[in-house]
Scaffold this motif. Sequence first.
Motif: not given
Length: 338
Positions: A51-79
């Motif tokens: 549909g129509e609406g704004p766009t969000a860009l969600l990123t983790g792992g900008n630094h490779g040893d930080e894990y909350e972002g990647p865990i939350a985002l792999f999970d979000l992309a799956r669910t």
Amino acid sequence: MRSEIFGPSPVTPTIDLDRHGVQHGFLRLPYSRDESAWGSVMTPIAVFRNGEGPTALLTGGNHGDEYEGPIALFDLARTLDVGSVSGAIIIVPAMNYPAFRAGTRTSPIDKGNMNRSYPGRPDGTVTQKIADYFTRELLPRADVVLDFHSGGKTLDFVPFAAAHILPDKVQEAKGFDAVKAFSAPWSMRMLEIDAVGMYDTTAEEMGKVFVTTELGGGGTARAQTVAIAKRGAINVLRHAGIVSGEIEHRETHWLDMPSGDCFAFAEDDGMIETMVDLGDPVTEGQVIARIHSIGRTGTAPAEIRAKLAGLLAARHFPGLVKPGDCVAVVAVRQEAGN
Ligand SMILES: [Zn+2]
């Protein structure tokens, strides 16, 4: 515009970023090396568009040893149910993918610190090429940008979402509103120690609403901080009107970093003794850490004192420190909310 100045990007997405529906693919970047002559870096990306609406860009792992972002985002992309989306969500769980695979802050390929490599170069290092792709293709599509960080292997933070003080006060207020929606236990008006080359700065200069986080650290993630990340991501998407449903508000306490006096740095080699724990109040002049000599017995430790009153928002994580290491960050509690 960037391609006129710098030439084309070497990154090829394996999906159509603008197609409707759910797509899981890669940002493919050629990287010729001993193990793979015509090989590539394959950075996972998911796009949800409906549909129509704004766009969000969600990123983790900008630094490779930080894990909350990647865990939350792999999970979000799956669910995530694309039927609940109005607009688009671009998810890159691990922006500096080579660093993420190596479990290191910087890239093992070129030692590139992604968050000091912006706006990037298409003819630069692997890290600069990834940054350039975000600058030219992903950030321009976004209205709201959420970039997850944590302390990595060398820092640990009280869990907070943050936005920066900005010259454009309308943009700044939108950033703090999104931080409030994120609903981390702490919300920070953030001062950067070293803002040159940051993804944050590039996004903000494009006028984007930008939210970042520091959700823990120590090179791991805790159940509590992962829950904060998952809730925060969906809350920001709901706040932006991209995902339907009510924001799950939680109590948040605002913190400020009024000056460089927030930061304390080691001047000695040794073993650090934390004298206050994360979230504890500190007074101006209070000894917040001691650095013990490990070369001999009988020497007095060096004392690290708070330069201002507040609370301990971050601390050095490993037990040993070197001169120049950031050993503590003191933030100032704000009495009233945002
Ligand atoms: Zn980080």
